[in-house]
Motif scaffolding. Structure first.
Motif, PDB file in Angstrom:
ATOM      1  N   GLU A 267     -73.088  77.391  21.571  1.00  0.00           N
ATOM      2  CA  GLU A 267     -73.200  76.010  21.105  1.00  0.00           C
ATOM      3  C   GLU A 267     -71.854  75.506  20.579  1.00  0.00           C
ATOM      4  O   GLU A 267     -71.455  74.373  20.810  1.00  0.00           O
ATOM      5  N   THR A 268     -71.136  76.400  19.861  1.00  0.00           N
ATOM      6  CA  THR A 268     -69.849  76.039  19.258  1.00  0.00           C
ATOM      7  C   THR A 268     -68.913  77.233  19.324  1.00  0.00           C
ATOM      8  O   THR A 268     -69.349  78.378  19.223  1.00  0.00           O
ATOM      9  N   MET A 269     -67.607  76.965  19.491  1.00  0.00           N
ATOM     10  CA  MET A 269     -66.601  78.025  19.423  1.00  0.00           C
ATOM     11  C   MET A 269     -65.391  77.451  18.695  1.00  0.00           C
ATOM     12  O   MET A 269     -64.909  76.381  19.059  1.00  0.00           O
ATOM     13  N   ARG A 270     -64.944  78.158  17.663  1.00  0.00           N
ATOM     14  CA  ARG A 270     -63.769  77.710  16.911  1.00  0.00           C
ATOM     15  C   ARG A 270     -62.769  78.846  16.798  1.00  0.00           C
ATOM     16  O   ARG A 270     -63.151  79.989  16.576  1.00  0.00           O
ATOM     17  N   GLY A 271     -61.483  78.506  16.905  1.00  0.00           N
ATOM     18  CA  GLY A 271     -60.416  79.490  16.754  1.00  0.00           C
ATOM     19  C   GLY A 271     -59.660  79.265  15.459  1.00  0.00           C
ATOM     20  O   GLY A 271     -59.504  78.121  15.016  1.00  0.00           O
ATOM     21  N   TYR A 272     -59.195  80.366  14.848  1.00  0.00           N
ATOM     22  CA  TYR A 272     -58.493  80.296  13.569  1.00  0.00           C
ATOM     23  C   TYR A 272     -57.260  81.183  13.607  1.00  0.00           C
ATOM     24  O   TYR A 272     -57.309  82.298  14.138  1.00  0.00           O
ATOM     25  N   LYS A 273     -56.143  80.712  13.025  1.00  0.00           N
ATOM     26  CA  LYS A 273     -54.934  81.528  12.903  1.00  0.00           C
ATOM     27  C   LYS A 273     -54.026  80.930  11.831  1.00  0.00           C
ATOM     28  O   LYS A 273     -54.294  79.833  11.321  1.00  0.00           O
ATOM     29  N   GLY A 274     -52.959  81.668  11.486  1.00  0.00           N
ATOM     30  CA  GLY A 274     -51.901  81.143  10.634  1.00  0.00           C
ATOM     31  C   GLY A 274     -52.304  80.469   9.345  1.00  0.00           C
ATOM     32  O   GLY A 274     -51.951  79.316   9.108  1.00  0.00           O
ATOM     33  N   GLY A 275     -53.071  81.160   8.499  1.00  0.00           N
ATOM     34  CA  GLY A 275     -53.426  80.591   7.204  1.00  0.00           C
ATOM     35  C   GLY A 275     -54.723  79.809   7.190  1.00  0.00           C
ATOM     36  O   GLY A 275     -55.163  79.332   6.148  1.00  0.00           O
ATOM     37  N   ASP A 276     -55.358  79.639   8.352  1.00  0.00           N
ATOM     38  CA  ASP A 276     -56.650  78.941   8.418  1.00  0.00           C
ATOM     39  C   ASP A 276     -57.706  79.699   7.621  1.00  0.00           C
ATOM     40  O   ASP A 276     -57.609  80.910   7.430  1.00  0.00           O
ATOM     41  N   LYS A 277     -58.740  78.972   7.221  1.00  0.00           N
ATOM     42  CA  LYS A 277     -59.918  79.609   6.636  1.00  0.00           C
ATOM     43  C   LYS A 277     -60.943  79.797   7.741  1.00  0.00           C
ATOM     44  O   LYS A 277     -61.383  78.829   8.367  1.00  0.00           O
ATOM     45  N   VAL A 278     -61.293  81.053   8.010  1.00  0.00           N
ATOM     46  CA  VAL A 278     -62.337  81.354   8.994  1.00  0.00           C
ATOM     47  C   VAL A 278     -63.663  81.022   8.320  1.00  0.00           C
ATOM     48  O   VAL A 278     -64.000  81.613   7.283  1.00  0.00           O
ATOM     49  N   GLN A 279     -64.403  80.085   8.880  1.00  0.00           N
ATOM     50  CA  GLN A 279     -65.603  79.572   8.229  1.00  0.00           C
ATOM     51  C   GLN A 279     -66.851  79.889   9.041  1.00  0.00           C
ATOM     52  O   GLN A 279     -66.865  79.741  10.261  1.00  0.00           O
ATOM     53  N   SER A 280     -67.877  80.305   8.334  1.00  0.00           N
ATOM     54  CA  SER A 280     -69.166  80.551   8.975  1.00  0.00           C
ATOM     55  C   SER A 280     -69.844  79.223   9.268  1.00  0.00           C
ATOM     56  O   SER A 280     -69.763  78.272   8.497  1.00  0.00           O
ATOM     57  N   MET A 281     -70.523  79.174  10.414  1.00  0.00           N
ATOM     58  CA  MET A 281     -71.305  77.990  10.770  1.00  0.00           C
ATOM     59  C   MET A 281     -72.710  78.080  10.185  1.00  0.00           C
ATOM     60  O   MET A 281     -73.300  77.088   9.804  1.00  0.00           O
ATOM     61  N   VAL A 282     -73.233  79.302  10.128  1.00  0.00           N
ATOM     62  CA  VAL A 282     -74.608  79.508   9.662  1.00  0.00           C
ATOM     63  C   VAL A 282     -74.678  79.506   8.135  1.00  0.00           C
ATOM     64  O   VAL A 282     -75.580  78.918   7.546  1.00  0.00           O
ATOM     65  N   PHE A 283     -73.715  80.190   7.501  1.00  0.00           N
ATOM     66  CA  PHE A 283     -73.713  80.321   6.039  1.00  0.00           C
ATOM     67  C   PHE A 283     -72.660  79.387   5.460  1.00  0.00           C
ATOM     68  O   PHE A 283     -71.475  79.740   5.392  1.00  0.00           O
ATOM     69  N   LYS A 284     -73.080  78.201   5.088  1.00  0.00           N
ATOM     70  CA  LYS A 284     -72.148  77.187   4.587  1.00  0.00           C
ATOM     71  C   LYS A 284     -71.482  77.684   3.302  1.00  0.00           C
ATOM     72  O   LYS A 284     -72.154  78.096   2.358  1.00  0.00           O
ATOM     73  N   GLY A 285     -70.156  77.660   3.308  1.00  0.00           N
ATOM     74  CA  GLY A 285     -69.404  78.115   2.134  1.00  0.00           C
ATOM     75  C   GLY A 285     -68.839  79.516   2.292  1.00  0.00           C
ATOM     76  O   GLY A 285     -67.945  79.910   1.546  1.00  0.00           O
ATOM     77  N   LEU A 286     -69.335  80.276   3.268  1.00  0.00           N
ATOM     78  CA  LEU A 286     -68.792  81.611   3.522  1.00  0.00           C
ATOM     79  C   LEU A 286     -67.515  81.451   4.336  1.00  0.00           C
ATOM     80  O   LEU A 286     -67.536  80.911   5.445  1.00  0.00           O
ATOM     81  N   GLU A 287     -66.405  81.889   3.763  1.00  0.00           N
ATOM     82  CA  GLU A 287     -65.123  81.780   4.470  1.00  0.00           C
ATOM     83  C   GLU A 287     -64.191  82.891   4.044  1.00  0.00           C
ATOM     84  O   GLU A 287     -64.278  83.408   2.926  1.00  0.00           O
ATOM     85  N   VAL A 288     -63.290  83.251   4.966  1.00  0.00           N
ATOM     86  CA  VAL A 288     -62.273  84.256   4.705  1.00  0.00           C
ATOM     87  C   VAL A 288     -60.999  83.732   5.323  1.00  0.00           C
ATOM     88  O   VAL A 288     -60.995  83.332   6.490  1.00  0.00           O
ATOM     89  N   THR A 289     -59.898  83.697   4.568  1.00  0.00           N
ATOM     90  CA  THR A 289     -58.663  83.179   5.151  1.00  0.00           C
ATOM     91  C   THR A 289     -58.067  84.235   6.098  1.00  0.00           C
ATOM     92  O   THR A 289     -58.238  85.441   5.898  1.00  0.00           O
ATOM     93  N   THR A 290     -57.320  83.756   7.094  1.00  0.00           N
ATOM     94  CA  THR A 290     -56.650  84.693   8.012  1.00  0.00           C
ATOM     95  C   THR A 290     -55.642  85.531   7.234  1.00  0.00           C
ATOM     96  O   THR A 290     -55.408  86.690   7.566  1.00  0.00           O
ATOM     97  N   GLU A 291     -55.040  84.958   6.180  1.00  0.00           N
ATOM     98  CA  GLU A 291     -54.093  85.727   5.368  1.00  0.00           C
ATOM     99  C   GLU A 291     -54.781  86.908   4.686  1.00  0.00           C
ATOM    100  O   GLU A 291     -54.211  87.995   4.593  1.00  0.00           O
ATOM    101  N   GLN A 292     -56.013  86.692   4.224  1.00  0.00           N
ATOM    102  CA  GLN A 292     -56.772  87.790   3.595  1.00  0.00           C
ATOM    103  C   GLN A 292     -57.046  88.892   4.609  1.00  0.00           C
ATOM    104  O   GLN A 292     -56.997  90.078   4.293  1.00  0.00           O
ATOM    105  N   ILE A 293     -57.346  88.494   5.847  1.00  0.00           N
ATOM    106  CA  ILE A 293     -57.714  89.478   6.875  1.00  0.00           C
ATOM    107  C   ILE A 293     -56.488  90.249   7.365  1.00  0.00           C
ATOM    108  O   ILE A 293     -56.523  91.470   7.518  1.00  0.00           O
ATOM    109  N   PHE A 294     -55.383  89.526   7.608  1.00  0.00           N
ATOM    110  CA  PHE A 294     -54.265  90.130   8.353  1.00  0.00           C
ATOM    111  C   PHE A 294     -53.051  90.488   7.498  1.00  0.00           C
ATOM    112  O   PHE A 294     -52.154  91.153   7.987  1.00  0.00           O
ATOM    113  N   ALA A 295     -52.993  90.043   6.249  1.00  0.00           N
ATOM    114  CA  ALA A 295     -51.769  90.259   5.434  1.00  0.00           C
ATOM    115  C   ALA A 295     -51.443  91.735   5.289  1.00  0.00           C
ATOM    116  O   ALA A 295     -52.342  92.549   5.130  1.00  0.00           O
TER     117      ALA A 295
END
Length: 194
Positions: free
Chosen positions: A166-194
């Motif tokens: 239904e939806t596809m979103r890409g995230y990189k470079g400091g973006d906040k990776v956001q859940s579609m199902v769980f509103k408010g659940l997010e992890v920044t790419t910096e947290q994941i990859f730093a």
């Protein structure tokens, strides 16, 4: 016939077997396998970048889901998904979020459908995660699938509905990776990859 010689366990990878044969192989072995569309996949030991990304995402999930109905679980944890009555699949997602805890049986085995699944790519699982697992999760009722690439430092979030993307979103470079199902659940790419 099922071979039980430990040296032969690597031969199972790529073999087409029945679900019953798969169960015998996986129960007789200390190695970890997945089973998709009748084919066995040996799970290789993950590398540092993979485990670090899994740990960081899981840590954010654990904090966010604290005191909520749904619960994140980290691999190894078998998930059995049915494409049809005769097409039974067994996978071990890096992280899954389950909201149907009533589907955990008395032996602690999970018989439900995760709401959200996260897979962190590695060289040996890239094609399987990008194609076979995306297709499997889409067709079996998973609502959301995160694919995390530690090489390119990118993440993709797929939202599924009615057996389709239904939806596809890409995230990189400091973006906040956001859940579609769980509103408010997010992890920044910096947290994941730093």
């Amino acid at each position: 016939s099922v071979i039980h010689d430990s040296a032969a366990e690597y031969l199972y990878s790529g073999m087409k077997v029945s679900y019953e044969e798969f169960l015998k192989i996986s129960e007789a072995s200390e190695k970890r396998y997945e089973y998709i569309d009748g084919e066995i996949y040996l799970l290789a030991l993950p590398f540092y970048a993979h485990q670090r990304a899994v740990g960081r995402i899981f840590n954010e999930f654990a904090n966010w889901f604290k005191d909520k109905q749904c619960e994140p679980i980290v691999s190894p944890f078998d998930v059995t998904l049915y494409k049809s009555k005769d097409n039974i699949n067994v996978v071990q997602p890096d992280i899954l979020v389950i909201c149907d805890k009533e589907n955990i049986d008395e032996k602690g085995r999970y018989r439900g459908i995760p709401t959200l699944v996260v897979e962190v790519l590695s060289e040996s699982t890239k094609v399987k995660d990008l194609i076979k697992k995306l297709n499997l999760y889409m067709l079996t009722g998973v609502k959301e699938y995160w694919i995390v690439n530690t090489d390119s430092k990118e993440a993709y979030v797929y939202g599924f509905n009615d057996g389709n993307i239904e939806t596809m979103r890409g995230y990189k470079g400091g973006d906040k990776v956001q859940s579609m199902v769980f509103k408010g659940l997010e992890v920044t790419t910096e947290q994941i990859f730093a």
